[in-house]
Scaffold this active site. Structure first.
Site, PDB file in Angstrom:
ATOM      1  N   CYS A  56       0.864  -1.176   0.000  1.00  0.00           N
ATOM      2  CA  CYS A  56       0.000   0.000   0.000  1.00  0.00           C
ATOM      3  C   CYS A  56       0.906   1.232   0.000  1.00  0.00           C
ATOM      4  CB  CYS A  56      -0.899  -0.004   1.238  1.00  0.00           C
ATOM      5  SG  CYS A  56      -1.840   1.536   1.429  1.00  0.00           S
ATOM      6  N   ASP A  63      -0.269  -5.822   0.212  1.00  0.00           N
ATOM      7  CA  ASP A  63      -1.514  -6.086  -0.509  1.00  0.00           C
ATOM      8  C   ASP A  63      -1.297  -7.333  -1.353  1.00  0.00           C
ATOM      9  OD1 ASP A  63      -3.126  -3.927   0.354  1.00  0.00           O
ATOM     10  OD2 ASP A  63      -2.137  -2.579  -1.044  1.00  0.00           O
ATOM     11  N   GLU A  79       8.130 -14.013 -22.437  1.00  0.00           N
ATOM     12  CA  GLU A  79       8.938 -15.059 -21.818  1.00  0.00           C
ATOM     13  C   GLU A  79       8.588 -15.116 -20.326  1.00  0.00           C
ATOM     14  OE1 GLU A  79      11.296 -17.290 -19.866  1.00  0.00           O
ATOM     15  OE2 GLU A  79      11.886 -15.184 -19.580  1.00  0.00           O
ATOM     16  N   SER A  80       8.244 -16.310 -19.842  1.00  0.00           N
ATOM     17  CA  SER A  80       7.643 -16.439 -18.511  1.00  0.00           C
ATOM     18  C   SER A  80       8.597 -16.160 -17.348  1.00  0.00           C
ATOM     19  CB  SER A  80       6.990 -17.809 -18.347  1.00  0.00           C
ATOM     20  OG  SER A  80       7.946 -18.837 -18.464  1.00  0.00           O
ATOM     21  N   GLU A  98      -5.470  -0.302  -8.510  1.00  0.00           N
ATOM     22  CA  GLU A  98      -5.812   0.052  -9.891  1.00  0.00           C
ATOM     23  C   GLU A  98      -4.550   0.361 -10.695  1.00  0.00           C
ATOM     24  OE1 GLU A  98      -9.235   1.314  -7.176  1.00  0.00           O
ATOM     25  OE2 GLU A  98      -7.048   1.413  -7.093  1.00  0.00           O
TER      26      GLU A  98
END
Length: 158
Positions: A56, A63, A79-80, A98
């Site tokens: 936060c 969070d 690419e992961s 957001e």
């Protein structure tokens, strides 16, 4: 024995297959892309990060979110390993739900230039209110099946 990527200027710059340091921030993190061998075919690739964490920006408290990223690749694939490192770079980063969700979607879209991309950020409650954030790049290409993100609505203990 696993097949190794052939060494070339394109693959030598990848984080894949090498020990790399964790990036200190999302701005420092590098997203890698690799050529899409099926670039003439419309299909959906999905990444799920059920334990995404950030801070936060006001309280510094952690969070947590369940992220689902769907995209229809164009010429490039994300690419992961680089995605994992990028998402981990948010661990000590302060931003609102957001902003995190939309920034991740935009950064991936810029890196791989997909035909279409959406991200769902399903944030766990803070102050008793779960926040779900959704962003996408535009309309889904015709004829592409997009599965539901299948993240149930938060129910608490009831």
């Amino acid at each position: 024995m696993p097949r190794k990527l052939p060494s070339s200027p394109k693959t030598s710059a990848l984080q894949l297959g090498r020990a790399v340091a964790w990036p200190g921030s999302p701005e420092e993190a590098k997203l890698d892309r690799v050529p899409n061998p099926q670039k003439g075919t419309n299909y959906v690739a999905r990444f799920t990060a059920p334990e995404f964490t950030t801070l936060c920006p006001v309280t510094g408290q952690p969070d947590f979110a369940h992220l689902v990223i769907d995209y229809v690749p164009g010429s490039w694939l994300l690419e992961s390993k680089s995605l994992k490192l990028y998402l981990a770079s948010f661990r000590n980063h302060g931003a609102f739900h957001e902003d995190c969700t939309v920034a991740i979607g935009k950064r991936i879209a810029t890196a791989v230039r997909p035909k279409w991309l959406r991200i769902g950020g399903y944030w766990y409650p803070r102050g008793g209110i779960p926040i779900d954030v959704f962003w996408q790049t535009g309309t889904v290409p015709k004829g592409v099946w997009i599965p539901d993100q299948s993240v149930p609505a938060y129910r608490g203990r009831g």
